[in-house]
Enzyme design. Structure first.
Site, PDB file in Angstrom:
ATOM      1  N   ASP A  50       0.864  -1.190   0.000  1.00 53.70           N
ATOM      2  CA  ASP A  50       0.000   0.000   0.000  1.00 53.70           C
ATOM      3  C   ASP A  50       0.891   1.226   0.000  1.00 53.70           C
ATOM      4  OD1 ASP A  50      -2.087   2.056   0.931  1.00 53.70           O
ATOM      5  OD2 ASP A  50      -3.275   0.211   0.955  1.00 53.70           O
ATOM      6  N   TYR A  99     -15.593   8.365 -11.254  1.00 55.59           N
ATOM      7  CA  TYR A  99     -15.323   7.007 -10.772  1.00 55.59           C
ATOM      8  C   TYR A  99     -15.951   5.975 -11.722  1.00 55.59           C
ATOM      9  CZ  TYR A  99     -15.671   3.040  -7.460  1.00 55.59           C
ATOM     10  OH  TYR A  99     -15.609   1.815  -6.839  1.00 55.59           O
TER      11      TYR A  99
HETATM   12  P1  NAD Z   1     -10.075   1.875  -0.036  1.00 59.18           P
HETATM   13  O1  NAD Z   1     -10.028   3.310  -0.378  1.00 59.18           O
HETATM   14  O2  NAD Z   1     -10.553   1.480   1.307  1.00 59.18           O
HETATM   15  O3  NAD Z   1      -8.629   1.229  -0.228  1.00 59.18           O
HETATM   16  C1  NAD Z   1      -7.785   1.562  -1.294  1.00 59.18           C
HETATM   17  C2  NAD Z   1      -6.363   1.441  -0.811  1.00 59.18           C
HETATM   18  O4  NAD Z   1      -5.502   1.803  -1.906  1.00 59.18           O
HETATM   19  C3  NAD Z   1      -6.022   2.400   0.346  1.00 59.18           C
HETATM   20  O5  NAD Z   1      -5.464   1.680   1.432  1.00 59.18           O
HETATM   21  C4  NAD Z   1      -5.024   3.370  -0.251  1.00 59.18           C
HETATM   22  O6  NAD Z   1      -4.034   3.800   0.664  1.00 59.18           O
HETATM   23  C5  NAD Z   1      -4.419   2.544  -1.376  1.00 59.18           C
HETATM   24  N1  NAD Z   1      -3.817   3.383  -2.420  1.00 59.18           N
HETATM   25  C6  NAD Z   1      -4.256   4.558  -2.893  1.00 59.18           C
HETATM   26  N2  NAD Z   1      -3.423   5.036  -3.818  1.00 59.18           N
HETATM   27  C7  NAD Z   1      -2.433   4.122  -3.961  1.00 59.18           C
HETATM   28  C8  NAD Z   1      -1.272   4.036  -4.760  1.00 59.18           C
HETATM   29  N3  NAD Z   1      -0.966   5.024  -5.620  1.00 59.18           N
HETATM   30  N4  NAD Z   1      -0.495   2.954  -4.650  1.00 59.18           N
HETATM   31  C9  NAD Z   1      -0.792   1.959  -3.775  1.00 59.18           C
HETATM   32  N5  NAD Z   1      -1.865   1.987  -2.969  1.00 59.18           N
HETATM   33  C10 NAD Z   1      -2.679   3.063  -3.058  1.00 59.18           C
HETATM   34  O7  NAD Z   1     -10.910   1.148  -1.177  1.00 59.18           O
HETATM   35  P2  NAD Z   1     -11.721  -0.241  -1.092  1.00 59.18           P
HETATM   36  O8  NAD Z   1     -13.091   0.079  -0.657  1.00 59.18           O
HETATM   37  O9  NAD Z   1     -10.924  -1.254  -0.386  1.00 59.18           O
HETATM   38  O10 NAD Z   1     -11.825  -0.587  -2.646  1.00 59.18           O
HETATM   39  C11 NAD Z   1     -10.909  -1.428  -3.301  1.00 59.18           C
HETATM   40  C12 NAD Z   1     -11.340  -1.579  -4.743  1.00 59.18           C
HETATM   41  O11 NAD Z   1     -12.690  -2.093  -4.789  1.00 59.18           O
HETATM   42  C13 NAD Z   1     -11.380  -0.264  -5.538  1.00 59.18           C
HETATM   43  O12 NAD Z   1     -11.025  -0.520  -6.867  1.00 59.18           O
HETATM   44  C14 NAD Z   1     -12.833   0.136  -5.485  1.00 59.18           C
HETATM   45  O13 NAD Z   1     -13.199   0.931  -6.577  1.00 59.18           O
HETATM   46  C15 NAD Z   1     -13.510  -1.230  -5.551  1.00 59.18           C
HETATM   47  N6  NAD Z   1     -14.873  -1.183  -5.034  1.00 59.18           N
HETATM   48  C16 NAD Z   1     -15.102  -0.963  -3.706  1.00 59.18           C
HETATM   49  C17 NAD Z   1     -16.415  -0.921  -3.225  1.00 59.18           C
HETATM   50  C18 NAD Z   1     -16.706  -0.674  -1.774  1.00 59.18           C
HETATM   51  O14 NAD Z   1     -17.894  -0.535  -1.419  1.00 59.18           O
HETATM   52  N7  NAD Z   1     -15.726  -0.634  -0.901  1.00 59.18           N
HETATM   53  C19 NAD Z   1     -17.470  -1.095  -4.124  1.00 59.18           C
HETATM   54  C20 NAD Z   1     -17.204  -1.262  -5.470  1.00 59.18           C
HETATM   55  C21 NAD Z   1     -15.893  -1.345  -5.915  1.00 59.18           C
HETATM   56  N1  SER Z   2     -19.168   1.607  -2.668  1.00 65.91           N
HETATM   57  C1  SER Z   2     -18.677   2.236  -3.848  1.00 65.91           C
HETATM   58  C2  SER Z   2     -18.906   3.708  -3.813  1.00 65.91           C
HETATM   59  O1  SER Z   2     -19.882   4.109  -3.223  1.00 65.91           O
HETATM   60  C3  SER Z   2     -19.320   1.638  -5.065  1.00 65.91           C
HETATM   61  O2  SER Z   2     -18.341   1.456  -5.997  1.00 65.91           O
HETATM   62  O3  SER Z   2     -18.132   4.416  -4.387  1.00 65.91           O
END
Ligand code: NAD
Ligand code: SER
Length: 313
Positions: free
Chosen positions: A36, A144
Site C-alpha cells: 500500500d 469514478y
Molecule cells: P479503499 O479506499 O478502502 O482502499 C484503497 C487502498 O488503496 C487504500 O489503502 C489506499 O491507501 C491505497 N492506495 C491509494 N493510492 C495508492 C497508490 N498510488 N499505490 C498503492 N496503494 C494506493 O478502497 P476499497 O473500498 O478497499 O476498494 C478497493 C477496490 O474495490 C477499488 O477498486 C474500489 O473501486 C472497488 N470497489 C469498492 C467498493 C466498496 O464498497 N468498498 C465497491 C465497489 C468497488
Molecule cells: N461503494 C462504492 C462507492 O460508493 C461503489 O463502488 O463508491
C-alpha cells in the site's frame, strides 16, 4: 504445480485487509505480499510480508514483481465515487494509470492471473433501475464510474489481444467493520452502525427511500476468491461480472438496526452524494455469475445487521 505468489496492491484499505487475510489462509502467509501507499493496517501486522508501494510508479512495481517472483496481482488501489467527485483528475489518473501499469506488467511477466474490481458505478441514469442486467445501456455520470467502465474494456482488451487472465466483479456497496471505508456513496450503510452504537442516532446523507445494491464483506471476499479459483473455461465475461448480495434503503437498514437498538433514531440530510446514488441501479441481475461459477450469497439485511452489531460491540 507452480506455487502462486500473490501481490495485493491497496492492502490497507476496506477490502484489502480482509482479502489479504483470507488469501493468506489459503495460499500461506509468506506467499501473499501486502502492499500500500500508506502504512500497514494493524490487523495485517505479523501475518505476512508487507512492502510500501505506489502503483503509479511502474518501474518500482515491476522491480517488486520480478524480485518477489509474483505470479498473481490483486489491484485494489483506487479513488471511490464520493472522493472522486471532489478531485476528478486524481481519480482518473490513479484509477486508469494504476490499472494500465498492472496490465502491462502482467503481460510482460506472463502473470498467471490478475484481479481488479469494477463497480455498480459503471451504470448511469439511463440504465434499468431494477435487476439491472449485465449488458445494457451504460452511461455513467461520475468520474469514478467512467474510470471503471473504461477499465473494464482495458481488461477485456488485454485478455483478447494478449491472453492476460484478468478477472473482475462489479461490486455493490460493501459493508464491513474491520477496516474503514475509503470515501464511497454507500458508506452511510457502515457509518450508521458506528453512530447507532456510540450515539444512538445517525444523520444520513441519502434520502430514506434511496435503494442501492449492497453486499456484506464476507460475501464479497467469498465471491472474489471463487471467481479467481474458477476454471478459465467457465469465465464468459472478460469485462466485469454483475454481482448481487442484497438491496435496501436507509429507512430499511435503520429499521433493521432498531430491531437490536430500539432507541436508535435516524434523520436525513441529503448532500451531493444523493445525486450519485440516484444515478445507480437499485438492484442488480447477477444470473451470469450464478451460472458461470455458481455464485450464491450468504447474507441478507437481517443476517448482516446481526453480524455487524455482534462483532462491533
Ligand atoms: P479503499 O479506499 O478502502 O482502499 C484503497 C487502498 O488503496 C487504500 O489503502 C489506499 O491507501 C491505497 N492506495 C491509494 N493510492 C495508492 C497508490 N498510488 N499505490 C498503492 N496503494 C494506493 O478502497 P476499497 O473500498 O478497499 O476498494 C478497493 C477496490 O474495490 C477499488 O477498486 C474500489 O473501486 C472497488 N470497489 C469498492 C467498493 C466498496 O464498497 N468498498 C465497491 C465497489 C468497488
Ligand atoms: N461503494 C462504492 C462507492 O460508493 C461503489 O463502488 O463508491
Amino acid at each position: 504445480m507452480v506455487k502462486d505468489k500473490i501481490l495485493v496492491i491497496g492492502a490497507s484499505g476496506q477490502i484489502g485487509v480482509e482479502l489479504t487475510l483470507a488469501l493468506r489462509k489459503i495460499y500461506g502467509n509468506a506467499n501473499v505480499i501486502a502492499s500500500d501507499l500508506r502504512e500497514q493496517n494493524p490487523l495485517l501486522e505479523g501475518t505476512g510480508p508487507y512492502v510500501s508501494l505506489d502503483v503509479m510508479n511502474k518501474e518500482m512495481l515491476h522491480v517488486q514483481v520480478i524480485r518477489q517472483n509474483v505470479t498473481q496481482i490483486y489491484l485494489l488501489a483506487a479513488i471511490l465515487s464520493a472522493t472522486g467527485e471532489k478531485n476528478p483528475n486524481l481519480a482518473w489518473n490513479l484509477n486508469m494509470q494504476g490499472l494500465l501499469n498492472v496490465l502491462d506488467i502482467a503481460r510482460e511477466e506472463k502473470l498467471h492471473k490478475v484481479y481488479w474490481p469494477s463497480s455498480i458505478a459503471v451504470f448511469g441514469p439511463t440504465s434499468p433501475k431494477i435487476n439491472c442486467p449485465q449488458q445494457t445501456i451504460i452511461e455513467p455520470i461520475t468520474v469514478y464510474g467512467i474510470s471503471k467502465y473504461a477499465g473494464e474494456f482495458w481488461c477485456n482488451y488485454y485478455h483478447q489481444r494478449w491472453g492476460v487472465d484478468i478477472r473482475s466483479l462489479r461490486y455493490p456497496g460493501l459493508i464491513s467493520y474491520k477496516s474503514a471505508p475509503g470515501g464511497g456513496t454507500t458508506d452511510y450503510a457502515i457509518e450508521i452502525f458506528y453512530e447507532a452504537l456510540e450515539n444512538k442516532k445517525y444523520e444520513c446523507f441519502l434520502k430514506e427511500d434511496t435503494y442501492l445494491p449492497m453486499m456484506y464483506m464476507p460475501d464479497a471476499i467469498k465471491a472474489t476468491i471463487e471467481l479467481m479459483e474458477a476454471p478459465a473455461q467457465n469465465i464468459s465475461i472478460h469485462t466485469s461480472y454483475n454481482i448481487s448480495g442484497m438491496s435496501f434503503s436507509p429507512k430499511e437498514i435503520a429499521d433493521s438496526v432498531q430491531h437490536h437498538i430500539p432507541d436508535f433514531k435516524i434523520s436525513y440530510k441529503p448532500d451531493y452524494r444523493q445525486n450519485i446514488a440516484n444515478s445507480w441501479p437499485q438492484s442488480i441481475d447477477d444470473s451470469i455469475a450464478r451460472k458461470d461459477w455458481n455464485w450464491q450469497q450468504d447474507y441478507d439485511l437481517k443476517a448482516m445487521t446481526a453480524d455487524m452489531l455482534a462483532n462491533m460491540k
